[in-house]
Design a protein around this motif. Structure first.
Motif, PDB file in Angstrom:
ATOM      1  N   ARG A 161       0.817  -1.184  -0.060  1.00 59.42           N
ATOM      2  CA  ARG A 161       0.140  -0.019  -0.162  1.00 59.42           C
ATOM      3  C   ARG A 161       0.772   1.277   0.021  1.00 59.42           C
ATOM      4  NH1 ARG A 161      -5.201  -1.485   1.946  1.00 59.42           N
ATOM      5  NH2 ARG A 161      -5.761  -3.034   0.389  1.00 59.42           N
ATOM      6  N   GLY A 162       0.302   2.498  -0.540  1.00 55.74           N
ATOM      7  CA  GLY A 162       1.046   3.642  -0.652  1.00 55.74           C
ATOM      8  C   GLY A 162       0.438   4.694   0.023  1.00 55.74           C
ATOM      9  N   ILE A 163       0.514   5.886  -0.186  1.00 55.33           N
ATOM     10  CA  ILE A 163      -0.259   7.057   0.626  1.00 55.33           C
ATOM     11  C   ILE A 163      -1.357   7.343  -0.279  1.00 55.33           C
ATOM     12  CG2 ILE A 163       0.269   9.378   0.862  1.00 55.33           C
ATOM     13  CD1 ILE A 163       3.318   8.608   1.301  1.00 55.33           C
ATOM     14  N   LEU A 164      -2.498   7.308   0.288  1.00 52.54           N
ATOM     15  CA  LEU A 164      -3.730   7.566  -0.357  1.00 52.54           C
ATOM     16  C   LEU A 164      -4.139   9.095  -0.203  1.00 52.54           C
ATOM     17  CD1 LEU A 164      -6.275   6.414  -2.048  1.00 52.54           C
ATOM     18  CD2 LEU A 164      -7.167   6.330   0.121  1.00 52.54           C
ATOM     19  N   THR A 165      -4.077   9.436   0.876  1.00 54.60           N
ATOM     20  CA  THR A 165      -4.563  11.073   1.127  1.00 54.60           C
ATOM     21  C   THR A 165      -3.436  12.070   1.632  1.00 54.60           C
ATOM     22  OG1 THR A 165      -4.902  10.798   3.587  1.00 54.60           O
ATOM     23  CG2 THR A 165      -6.578   9.737   1.976  1.00 54.60           C
ATOM     24  N   ALA A 166      -3.940  13.242   1.902  1.00 47.45           N
ATOM     25  CA  ALA A 166      -2.683  14.031   2.368  1.00 47.45           C
ATOM     26  C   ALA A 166      -3.426  14.608   3.761  1.00 47.45           C
ATOM     27  CB  ALA A 166      -2.857  15.175   1.578  1.00 47.45           C
ATOM     28  N   GLY A 167      -4.311  13.861   4.555  1.00 46.43           N
ATOM     29  CA  GLY A 167      -4.732  14.429   5.682  1.00 46.43           C
ATOM     30  C   GLY A 167      -5.170  13.116   6.647  1.00 46.43           C
ATOM     31  N   ALA A 168      -6.171  13.454   7.501  1.00 48.95           N
ATOM     32  CA  ALA A 168      -6.676  12.626   8.614  1.00 48.95           C
ATOM     33  C   ALA A 168      -7.248  11.628   8.512  1.00 48.95           C
ATOM     34  CB  ALA A 168      -7.539  13.396   9.688  1.00 48.95           C
ATOM     35  N   GLU A 169      -7.685  11.450   7.017  1.00 51.80           N
ATOM     36  CA  GLU A 169      -8.524  10.201   6.444  1.00 51.80           C
ATOM     37  C   GLU A 169      -7.695   9.107   6.017  1.00 51.80           C
ATOM     38  OE1 GLU A 169      -7.948  13.128   5.249  1.00 51.80           O
ATOM     39  OE2 GLU A 169      -8.424  13.335   3.193  1.00 51.80           O
ATOM     40  N   GLU A 170      -6.335   9.332   6.226  1.00 52.80           N
ATOM     41  CA  GLU A 170      -5.544   8.210   5.615  1.00 52.80           C
ATOM     42  C   GLU A 170      -5.712   6.964   6.182  1.00 52.80           C
ATOM     43  OE1 GLU A 170      -3.360   8.542   3.245  1.00 52.80           O
ATOM     44  OE2 GLU A 170      -3.095   6.482   3.443  1.00 52.80           O
ATOM     45  N   PRO A 171      -6.155   5.861   5.341  1.00 48.39           N
ATOM     46  CA  PRO A 171      -6.177   4.746   5.839  1.00 48.39           C
ATOM     47  C   PRO A 171      -5.093   3.472   5.592  1.00 48.39           C
ATOM     48  CG  PRO A 171      -7.210   4.690   3.640  1.00 48.39           C
ATOM     49  CD  PRO A 171      -6.451   6.091   3.838  1.00 48.39           C
ATOM     50  N   ASN A 172      -4.251   4.001   4.623  1.00 44.38           N
ATOM     51  CA  ASN A 172      -3.151   3.199   4.161  1.00 44.38           C
ATOM     52  C   ASN A 172      -1.784   3.505   4.981  1.00 44.38           C
ATOM     53  OD1 ASN A 172      -4.477   1.449   2.266  1.00 44.38           O
ATOM     54  ND2 ASN A 172      -4.040   2.827   0.565  1.00 44.38           N
ATOM     55  N   ALA A 173      -1.334   4.538   4.858  1.00 46.08           N
ATOM     56  CA  ALA A 173      -0.106   5.054   5.158  1.00 46.08           C
ATOM     57  C   ALA A 173       0.245   5.099   6.771  1.00 46.08           C
ATOM     58  CB  ALA A 173       0.463   6.344   4.317  1.00 46.08           C
ATOM     59  N   LEU A 174       0.069   4.029   7.491  1.00 48.27           N
ATOM     60  CA  LEU A 174       0.299   4.031   8.925  1.00 48.27           C
ATOM     61  C   LEU A 174       1.491   3.548   9.205  1.00 48.27           C
ATOM     62  CD1 LEU A 174      -3.253   2.497   9.956  1.00 48.27           C
ATOM     63  CD2 LEU A 174      -2.712   4.729   9.326  1.00 48.27           C
ATOM     64  N   VAL A 175       2.229   4.270  10.039  1.00 47.12           N
ATOM     65  CA  VAL A 175       3.750   3.864  10.133  1.00 47.12           C
ATOM     66  C   VAL A 175       4.026   3.758  11.811  1.00 47.12           C
ATOM     67  CG1 VAL A 175       4.749   4.864   8.149  1.00 47.12           C
ATOM     68  CG2 VAL A 175       4.534   6.052  10.319  1.00 47.12           C
ATOM     69  N   GLN A 176       4.950   2.977  12.253  1.00 48.17           N
ATOM     70  CA  GLN A 176       5.380   2.975  13.371  1.00 48.17           C
ATOM     71  C   GLN A 176       6.254   4.202  13.551  1.00 48.17           C
ATOM     72  OE1 GLN A 176       5.001  -0.298  15.198  1.00 48.17           O
ATOM     73  NE2 GLN A 176       5.416   0.950  17.294  1.00 48.17           N
ATOM     74  N   LEU A 177       5.991   5.117  14.384  1.00 50.57           N
ATOM     75  CA  LEU A 177       6.900   6.243  14.584  1.00 50.57           C
ATOM     76  C   LEU A 177       7.548   6.230  15.706  1.00 50.57           C
ATOM     77  CD1 LEU A 177       7.143   9.273  13.232  1.00 50.57           C
ATOM     78  CD2 LEU A 177       5.497   9.915  14.640  1.00 50.57           C
ATOM     79  N   ARG A 178       8.796   6.859  15.634  1.00 53.51           N
ATOM     80  CA  ARG A 178       9.935   6.926  16.686  1.00 53.51           C
ATOM     81  C   ARG A 178      10.436   5.373  17.346  1.00 53.51           C
ATOM     82  NH1 ARG A 178       9.316  12.464  18.736  1.00 53.51           N
ATOM     83  NH2 ARG A 178       7.337  13.189  17.899  1.00 53.51           N
ATOM     84  N   GLN A 179      11.032   5.361  18.068  1.00 55.11           N
ATOM     85  CA  GLN A 179      11.713   4.208  18.776  1.00 55.11           C
ATOM     86  C   GLN A 179      11.602   4.307  20.046  1.00 55.11           C
ATOM     87  OE1 GLN A 179      15.210   4.734  16.441  1.00 55.11           O
ATOM     88  NE2 GLN A 179      15.275   2.722  15.595  1.00 55.11           N
ATOM     89  N   GLY A 180      11.920   2.957  20.819  1.00 58.45           N
ATOM     90  CA  GLY A 180      12.094   2.817  22.232  1.00 58.45           C
ATOM     91  C   GLY A 180      10.924   3.180  22.904  1.00 58.45           C
ATOM     92  N   ALA A 181      10.962   3.861  23.929  1.00 60.95           N
ATOM     93  CA  ALA A 181       9.974   4.260  25.036  1.00 60.95           C
ATOM     94  C   ALA A 181       8.774   5.050  24.323  1.00 60.95           C
ATOM     95  CB  ALA A 181      10.308   4.777  26.243  1.00 60.95           C
TER      96      ALA A 181
END
Ligand SMILES: Cc1cc2nc3c(=O)[nH]c(=O)nc-3n(C[C@H](O)[C@H](O)[C@H](O)COP(=O)(O)OP(=O)(O)OC[C@H]3O[C@@H](n4cnc5c(N)ncnc54)[C@H](O)[C@@H]3O)c2cc1C
Ligand SMILES: NC(=O)c1ccc[n+]([C@@H]2O[C@H](COP(=O)([O-])OP(=O)(O)OC[C@H]3O[C@@H](n4cnc5c(N)ncnc54)[C@H](O)[C@@H]3O)[C@@H](O)[C@H]2O)c1
Ligand SMILES: Cc1cc2nc3c(=O)[nH]c(=O)nc-3n(C[C@H](O)[C@H](O)[C@H](O)COP(=O)(O)O)c2cc1C
Ligand SMILES: [Zn+2]
Lengths: 1003, 416, 93, 192
Positions: free
Chosen positions: A58-78
């Motif tokens: 999957r890629g990036i579908l939208t440019a805003g809050a409605e994004e269903p696809n481009a979900l990522v694990q942000l930052r590391q550790g705690a």
């Protein structure tokens, strides 16, 4: 690395501030002002995630809050966070993100096998299988669970802090696009208190991606001017990065402000996020509209994006996500994208589902040299991890099929538009009623329920001029309704007016094949729900929208179906051959976008989770090594171990010292209520089971309080301070409840009674001095020499000076020993306690805690409400018949005694238990049986309410509630053990184990 | 009813799933039935199913005002356990738990009953005493239950903070390993499909608007789809029980309060059992889809609006983040409410009403999902025979006259 | 969360109040004269209506006064607020 | 020994040190005299009696404060007030109220020690409090001279605005006072 897709100029990024970041281990660069999504696209990264079920790329579908696809694990550790929407993540230096739900890598994901097996696992498959053998379900379930879920939760406690903010305002404006900004300006100029919140980092909404003119200025400049004016208004609060999350009853709204999420980490003492709770007199919703995808075969390929989003990336972020672009649309709005992309140097073609669309924007597109294929549909998408091309065919006469030859077109980007859904989430949460607008083919606000107005695109106004006007009028009207007359309604800015051609709703784009074959028409991208799944659900009878949602999980992902819900409804309506409004929507629920748990918790964690209440002597207890027990919110000394003493040893020592010499207890936590007025005694007669009118001034009496159902709910000693004044004591936990109870009767039932109640729990610090030497200790601290049993008899109260403090001293005893409860104003509590401690030294005075108190009172058979009672116990059950004044007339709960069950003979009654083995201390809560059996079930006849080792008895003792208990005195019963060991043999006794005649307390 | 199995799934895959049958029919109401069950939640649907299956009734209608499972069945936190204090409750809930254990097979519908264990935390000496009382009683009733130390709690649920310095330290817990969760919607659908297959008419969008009563006897119901006759009617409408009682002209000891729940966004498994804490009003489990399913306390006011006040959610979040610090960065994805029918003793009401032929099953309050099969089974027996089932007898409405309450509230219980 | 207009303090957030259940349930003058059923009716039974509900609230974190509220239990709209002892007003949902 | 000498007095916050100035200051106003007074606001004899004893009649307008010299009478409810005097003044106030109201149905209770008073002031005092106080503290709604009983960070408080800077006196039960103090200090950190 180069930013291959970055345009040479334009955009709202700061090219002077390059920012480097990592995604899936690779380093990239972007600019300040980018989002993670725009920066990835700038670097030509389209593949960013794998879908929930089929692990589709999957890629990036939208440019805003409605994004269903481009979900990522942000930052590391705690600080890691799962399921973060790339288009909403502001880029910062050092940002690290990873793709989710794939193994071993995004490119090569074993889970993608599910896509191959997809025919075996349509919606609801799990209801149909995994049932045999039954014993294996837990194993199957483990596999399912591990496959499900998206990102990973952090494994360490959160290092960041969160905060709350309560706010009241006259007008809350949600969304700061053209409509919202106009509303805020209009309301602000009236002097009203205005809060304007927008979820984005910059205010301006769609204007930040727009290319036209407002009042002769570029849109962004107009936005800047509006913001400058708002900033100068003292009563206006402008909150960027703030999502209005929930719209609740009576215009109560919640907002999540991301204070520091755009930074590598929050500056010291700055909360990461702030959770606002706002009570608004009026609300203006200006939340815009969300574009709908078109439902065509394999519409989920990376490189297939929403047209409006593509335009934003180009204009706002100066990113051209593809060079060779097919715009696929059923409406005019996508033509703006086509024109802007062509202007930015892309090769663009338009595939329009409509036949021969006409209008200015279409002419403009043609003029820009864009090829327009009208009456065409995309019938295939080529490329798996990135679009490489598409096939198109002509629509047939009916518009529901395709005909003619297939034409293939190479492209690296598809920009689609299926029309727009007004963002009615908040409106709907406020219980507003929706209406289906046929022209927009979307739900729009109909009747407001709350003090609320919707303006701009979220109300269905898709033209800028209209949005600006809506906003100005609604802002002024909202202020007026909140009591602020605008001096002048702001002039409505001038913009070029345009008209739009009609859109053509096509809910499933025909591909020439039956649904479910050849490829997938995705509706809900996040939860992998296809048009074929909806058909299946309908076929199986899940025809209510709510069933459809739950059976297929449409709209149940983190995006809550922002891009999918309306399309799903429309398809269901087609299947039901019913109009869309007849099918209805599912319920919009808060929050608009997910809200961090920590933010909702705010600072209500750690010591601030719940107040800890401390007595005046708390520091002394700490200094003397007390262990504490939580009793309600109070911290009470539990026992005071010396050296390495165990609790058992400490309590033994404390008990023996008190019985043989003298002990002291901090009893300050007991509730105390001052009751005054000519009807006080009459009032107490109703509240307590016993009679109060004849109690002499200065005397104390024990009382039991019942609920109307006849069950004991509090107890305590009450003292007549003066003819018309009493001092009632309550249990520690019951203090507030009892005061409320008294006020309730006085205010609601007997307003004619002249009685005032005032809580004085905290006015007094209470030191209970117990033991044979109690009088000696007290005597050493007061000049009052009339402390003997004649002058100061048991169950009376005296005022005197104790250790230099004015005191009320009560001769009451919860231990059965000679006792004085010394009450001094709280400020003196610490000093008097210390003085008692000093004066008692020569008698070996011993401070004791609640555990010892419990042993002492249990030895005497005194109950503790809440331990020896549980809300099902009458005074008679406790053997306290003597306290029920049957002759005095009515009192609360009395009538209930006449009910068959409360007069039943086999009720549980309070008795004592002695174990055969004197060392065996029963477990509190353990159940009692008359006959043991090798294994359960066994008939229970009661349970142990209190059990201790009694040092004075030199053995264990217990209190219990046992059916017909008083008849069983002398009988042998059994207490089975949890560990499977031999049941414990016990003998039923009177519930008093020490000084049965009660001489010691009177001495 | 065509059978569900891995084979039927494979077979249907070949035909692109185009041949599946409807899970239940959608018949128009007939003018008369032997028995009408009002309310298409799990309890009502189950009642209809057992009437057909166990008691041979062929002419039964189930009337639901909206969509099946749209009441509390569709909005609860799905905790199933039978560790109740009083003998009467233990017998009833254990009856249910035993039925849960074979329910997927019985209904040929996977209700995903997951016996992952239910833990109840104790935070202070009072909790501890009550917990012991329960566990002893439960065990002597022949039901499984264990006591865990704080260290054992940590082993079962490693994300929990068992530090003694916490504001509400975890002293220990009880655990019922046979307890767990089930897929709530599937319970409604599975019963509906199985009842339909046995001839029950399941009629949705059919609201009962009145009861036809003559000489103190029930004769039928009025609905938004016309009048329907029946000599026996069972009311199983949870939060709406007072509304139906009002139609029949009597009052009940029931209040309908909002109870809220919420889910986090879906994450990979972090919690393998259900954990509840009555002291701080939190209960949490992780669904098979990955969300944390979290229940909150209930409001004290009456409401039929399926929403509660936000401060309750705020309150539990503080407690949750304190008990489970690592969830702080997860997010609330959706919150909702249900209307729970609460009785003064927190025990259900099952049995006769002042109207002949009219029976009621309600008052399950915040904790009736777990009872679904048992409640349905004993209520079906009661309706079939016209006399309360043995297990239902103590739960009669007239216990409030006699005072013989089954007070699951008194002993500081959590009811979910 | 409701906004409740305390008849003494003015509009305050719901968190300052406690709902105390149905209003206008008078304590029987002579409980002994009641049958068990009538007594149970007073102690336990409630109208619990879907629609207008007359209920008592107390401003327990404010002025500590009890008062009456008429509220629609479907919309949760507050239709009237009146002090203890005042007559039940006529309200429409 | 301690018999005859006056016992030492401790305030619950004696050892607490809070933020001491910009933009928020916290101080304890320990041991202010406090009398809980109840009576009939509709009875002129009562109002007059109080006025005679305290120098000012109890305010009948909700959420207001009446002051005379160093005495302030804070409205708590329609029949309830808190009479606040300088530290040590409670005894005299109690007896003059008792004398002035003799024979009336009133309640006069010394609650000096039940609560302590935290003064919070400074330009960010309002923001510090507003984080967890359900009251509308905007100057249009709540200004100097007004008081209200409400919640602050899960604690019952009587809040009295004493200045425009702003400054508030928070009357809190002593057992909660350390919690509240710590909470306020923590809340104010953000503004330091
Ligand atoms: C947030 C929440 C969490 C919960 N958590 C748990 C938990 O973890 N474990 C647990 O055991 N229990 C839990 N419960 C309680 C549990 O959900 C209920 O007790 C149980 O589901 C009740 O089932 P039911 O079939 O009786 O009622 P419902 O499912 O509510 O069904 C009643 C049906 O009657 C219908 N109806 C009403 N009036 C009419 C009419 N006039 N005509 C026709 N139909 C009508 C309604 O539409 C509804 O579908 C929870 C409840 C809530 C709200
Ligand atoms: N068919 C079309 O051509 C078409 C379609 C849609 C929009 N438009 C254009 O878009 C503009 C609409 O203006 P507008 O002001 O109504 O909308 P907008 O889209 O410009 O602004 C809405 C703003 O609200 C924000 N927002 C949404 N939900 C929010 C929430 N819960 N909390 C906080 N912020 C939230 C959004 O991020 C955005 O910034 C007009 O210019 C219109 O012409 C055109
Ligand atoms: C156990 C359980 C799990 C749920 N999981 C989700 C979920 O993953 N996503 C979602 O959007 N809603 C989920 N919900 C909530 C439902 O969407 C819905 O809010 C709830 O059934 C109440 O219905 P209503 O909101 O339509 O009134 C869940 C509900 C329950 C009871
Ligand atoms: Zn008030």
């Amino acid at each position: 690395m180069t930013q291959k897709n970055r345009l040479a100029e334009g955009g709202r990024i700061d090219r002077a501030k390059p920012v480097s970041f990592r995604f899936d281990g690779a380093s990239y660069s972007g600019f300040e002002g980018d989002t993670l999504a725009s920066a990835l696209l700038a670097n030509n990264v389209h593949l960013v995630s794998r879908s929930f079920k089929y692990h589709r790329p999957r890629g990036i579908l939208t440019a805003g809050a409605e994004e269903p696809n481009a979900l990522v694990q942000l930052r590391q550790g705690a600080r890691t966070e799962p399921n973060m929407r790339a288009p909403q993540i502001e880029l910062f230096g050092g940002l690290v993100a990873e793709s989710q739900n794939r193994w071993p890598s995004l490119e090569f994901d074993i889970g993608a096998i599910n896509n191959r097996l997809s025919r075996l696992i349509p919606s609801g498959f799990y209801y149909k299988t995994f049932m045999w053998p039954a014993s294996l379900w837990m194993t199957y379930e483990r596999v399912i669970r591990n496959a499900a879920g998206l990102g990973r939760g952090p494994t360490e406690p959160d290092p960041d802090r969160y905060d709350h903010r309560n706010a009241w305002c006259d007008v809350l404006v949600a969304g700061a696009g053209p409509a919202g900004l106009m509303a805020a300006l209009a309301a602000g100029r009236s002097g009203a208190r205005v809060i304007v919140a927008d979820e984005q980092s910059e205010m301006g909404g769609s204007l930040l991606s727009d290319t036209g003119e407002i009042d002769g200025k570029p849109p962004a400049e107009w936005v800047a001017d509006a913001l400058a004016e708002l900033a100068a208004m003292p009563e206006v609060t402008v909150l960027p990065r703030t999502t209005v999350a929930g719209y609740y009853d009576h215009n109560f709204l919640t907002m999540l402000e991301r204070v520091a999420d755009h930074l590598p980490q929050p500056p010291q003492n700055t909360p990461r996020e702030r959770f606002w709770q706002v009570r608004a007199k009026q609300v203006v919703l200006a939340t815009g509209a969300i574009e709908r995808p078109l439902t065509f075969i394999d519409n989920d390929r990376p490189g297939v994006m929403l047209a409006g989003a593509v335009r934003s990336y180009a204009n706002r972020y100066a990113v051209l996500p593809g060079r060779k672009v097919v715009v696929f649309t059923n409406n005019d709005s996508a033509y703006h994208t086509a024109i802007d992309l062509a202007g930015a140097g892309a090769h663009v073609a338009i595939v329009d589902l409509r036949k021969a669309p006409r209008g200015a924007v279409i002419d403009a597109a043609r003029a820009a040299g864009i090829e327009i294929l009208d009456n065409h549909a995309i019938t295939a998408v080529h490329g798996a991890k990135r679009v490489t091309g598409i096939s198109v065919r002509n629509l047939d006469e009916s518009g529901r099929g395709v005909t003619g030859p297939t034409r293939s077109m190479a492209c690296d980007l598809v920009a689609m538009s299926g029309g727009w859904n007004p963002t009615v989430h908040l409106f709907s949460q406020s219980r507003g009623k929706l209406r289906f607008d046929d022209a927009l083919a979307a739900f729009v606000p109909d009747k407001s329920f709350a003090a609320e107005r919707s303006v701009g695109a979220c109300k269905g106004s898709m033209q800028l001029a209209e949005c600006l006007k809506d906003g100005a009028l609604a802002g002024a009207a909202a202020a007026r309704d909140a009591g602020f007359e605008a001096k002048k309604v702001p002039a409505i800015p001038k913009v070029a007016s345009g008209t739009e051609g009609a859109m053509l709703p096509v809910w499933v784009v025909p591909s020439g094949q039956k649904l479910g074959r050849g490829g997938k028409h995705f509706i809900d991208f996040q939860n992998d729900v296809t048009a074929a799944d909806l058909h299946l659900a309908h076929r199986e009878g899940y025809v209510s929208v709510e069933h459809l949602k739950r059976y297929t999980t449409t709209g149940m992902g983190t995006d809550q179906g922002k891009t999918s819900n309306v399309t799903a409804l429309a398809i269901l309506a087609e299947l039901q051959q019913a109009p869309i409004p007849a099918v209805g929507t599912t319920t919009f629920r808060p929050p608009y976008t997910p809200v961090t748990f920590g933010a909702i918790a705010g600072r209500n964690i750690g010591p601030f989770m719940d107040p800890a209440r401390l007595t005046a002597m708390h520091d002394w207890h700490v200094a003397h090594g007390a262990k504490f027990e939580d009793v309600g919110q109070w911290k009470r000394p539990w026992y005071y171990p010396k050296g390495n003493e165990s609790m058992h040893d400490a309590v033994n020592r404390e008990v023996l010292a008190t019985r043989s010499s003298v002990g002291m207890l901090d009893a300050s936590t007991l509730g105390k209520i001052d009751i005054q007025g000519p009807d006080s005694a009459r009032f107490l007669d109703m509240i307590y089971t016993n009679a109060w009118s004849k109690l002499p001034v200065g005397a104390c009496r024990y009382g039991l309080m019942l609920r109307e159902d006849g069950m004991v709910f509090d107890d305590g000693v009450t003292t007549r301070i003066a003819e018309n004044r009493f001092l009632m004591t309550t249990t520690t936990g019951g203090a507030a409840r009892v005061l409320g109870w008294l006020e309730e009767w006085l205010q609601t039932e007997w307003p004619e009674m002249k009685v005032y109640c005032t809580s004085v729990t905290e006015q007094w610090a209470t030191i209970a001095i117990n033991g044979p030497y109690a009088r000696h200790v007290l005597g050493a601290l007061t000049d009052d020499d009339k402390l003997g049993p004649k002058d100061f008899p048991f169950m009376t109260m005296r005022e005197m000076t104790v250790a230099g403090a004015p005191a009320r001293v009560y001769r009451i005893s919860f231990t059965g020993e000679l006792a004085f409860e010394v009450n001094v104003p709280r400020r003196h509590g610490h000093a008097v306690w210390e003085a008692v401690w000093q004066a008692g030294q020569k008698f070996g005075i011993t401070p004791y805690g609640t555990e010892t108190m419990h042993v002492l009172r249990a030895e005497k058979g005194f109950i503790i409400v809440g331990q020896d009672t549980d809300g099902t116990v009458t005074p008679m059950d406790l053997g306290l018949d003597w306290i029920v004044a049957r002759k005095k007339g009515d009192f609360i709960g009395r009538r209930s005694f006449a009910r068959p069950d409360t007069s039943r003979e086999d009720r549980k009654q309070l008795v004592g238990l002695l174990t055969e083995d004197p060392h065996a201390v029963l477990t509190e809560g353990a159940q009692i049986v008359q006959e043991t059996r090798p294994r359960p079930p066994m008939k229970m006849i009661g349970y142990v309410t209190s059990a201790y080792h009694s040092p004075v008895a030199g053995r264990s003792i217990a209190l219990a509630l046992v059916a017909r208990g008083r008849d069983r005195i002398g009988d042998t019963l059994w207490v089975p053990r949890l560990d499977g060991g031999q049941p414990i043999k016990v003998t039923v006794t009177e519930p008093v184990f020490y000084d049965k005649e009660g001489v010691r307390a009177r001495g | 009813m065509s059978k569900y199995s891995i084979f039927s799934l494979a077979r249907n895959a070949l035909s692109y799933h185009e041949d599946w049958q409807r899970a239940w029919r959608s018949p128009d109401p007939k003018p008369e039935y032997d028995i009408i069950v009002i309310g298409g939640g799990g309890h009502g649907l189950g009642t209809a199913y057992y009437l057909a299956k166990e008691f041979g009734y062929k002419n039964v209608a189930l009337l639901e005002k909206g969509w099946l499972g749209g009441g509390n069945t569709g909005r609860n936190t799905t905790i199933v356990r039978s560790n109740y204090l009083w003998d009467e409750s233990a017998a009833l809930y254990e009856h249910a738990l035993k039925l849960w254990e074979g329910l997927s097979q019985e209904l040929n519908f996977n209700v995903m009953f997951s016996q992952r264990g239910v833990m109840n935390l104790a935070h202070n000496l009072h909790d501890w005493r009550e917990l012991n009382r329960r566990v002893h009683a439960i065990r002597l009733n022949g039901i499984d239950s264990e006591i865990l130390t704080a260290a054992q709690v940590k082993k079962e649920a490693p994300i929990f903070n068992v530090s003694p310095d916490s504001r509400y330290p975890i002293m220990g817990a009880s655990i019922q390993r046979r307890g767990g969760t089930a897929r709530h919607d599937a319970v409604a659908w599975g019963y509906a499909r199985a009842a339909d297959a046995r001839g029950v008419d399941i009629i949705q969008n059919c609201e009962v608007t009145g009861l036809t009563i003559r000489n103190g006897k029930i004769e039928g119901v009025e609905t938004t789809r016309g009048a329907i006759r029946a000599k026996r009617v069972g009311v199983v409408v949870a939060g709406h029980s007072s509304v139906l009682a009002d139609m029949a002209g009597f009052r009940m000891p029931v209040e309908s309060n909002p109870l809220q729940a919420l889910v986090s966004d879906p994450i990979k498994p972090v919690l393998d059992c259900v954990v509840m804490s009555s002291a701080v009003h939190v209960y949490v489990s992780q669904s098979d889809k990955g969300e944390l399913v979290i229940g909150a306390g209930s409001d004290l006011h009456v409401s039929y609006s399926q929403r509660g006040s936000f401060d309750i959610v705020e309150g539990i979040m503080g407690a949750l983040c304190e008990l489970v610090p690592m969830v702080s960065r997860l997010k609330m994805m959706r919150q909702w409410g249900g209307i729970v029918d609460v009785t003064p003793d927190r025990s259900p009401i099952i049995g006769k009403t002042p109207i002949d032929g009219l029976f009621v099953n309600c008052g399950w309050g915040t904790g009736g999902f777990k009872a679904t099969p048992g409640s349905a089974h004993v209520f079906a027996a009661t309706l079939a025979k016209g006399e309360p089932h043995r297990l239902a007898e103590p739960f009669a409405l007239d216990r409030f006259h006699s005072g013989r309450l089954i007070d699951e509230a008194g002993a500081a219980a959590v009811a979910h | 969360m409701f906004l409740i207009d305390c008849p003494w303090c003015g509009p305050r957030q719901q968190t300052e109040f406690h709902c105390q259940g149905e209003a206008h349930i008078a304590r029987p003058k002579d409980p002994d004269a009641l049958s068990d059923e009538e007594w149970a009716n007073y102690v336990f039974n409630r109208t619990n209506p879907k629609g207008v509900h007359f209920e008592r609230w107390v401003h327990n974190h404010g002025c500590r006064r009890w008062f009456n509220v008429a509220r629609d239990t479907v919309t949760d709209r507050i239709l009237a607020i009146y002090r203890m002892g005042e007559k039940r007003p006529k309200v429409k949902s | 020994m301690a018999k005859s000498t006056q016992a030492a007095a401790h305030s619950p916050l004696a050892n607490r040190i809070g933020p001491d100035g910009n933009p928020v200051a916290l101080t304890e106003r320990a041991h202010l005299g406090k009398i809980n007074l109840r009576g009939d606001a509709g009875d002129k004899a009562f109002l007059d009696g109080v006025a005679r004893a305290a120098g000012v009649a109890p305010p009948v307008k909700a959420n207001t404060v009446a002051t005379a010299g160093t005495t302030a009478i804070l409205w708590l409810g329609p029949d309830e007030w808190l009479v606040v005097t300088p530290a040590g003044g409670q005894g005299a106030m109690e007896s003059s109220l008792t004398t002035a109201l003799a024979g009336q149905h009133v309640s006069i209770v010394d609650v000096t020690d039940a609560r302590t008073t935290i003064r919070i002031s400074g330009p960010r005092a309002r923001d510090t409090v507003a984080k967890a106080c359900p009251l509308d503290l905007h100057p249009r709604e709540f200004a100097a001279g007004q008081c209200a009983q409400t919640l602050l960070a899960k604690t019952d408080v009587l809040i009295h605005q004493v200045g425009d800077t702003p400054a508030y006196d928070l009357y809190v039960l002593c057992s909660f006072s350390r919690y509240l103090w710590d909470w306020l200090a923590d809340s104010a950190k953000e503004f330091a």
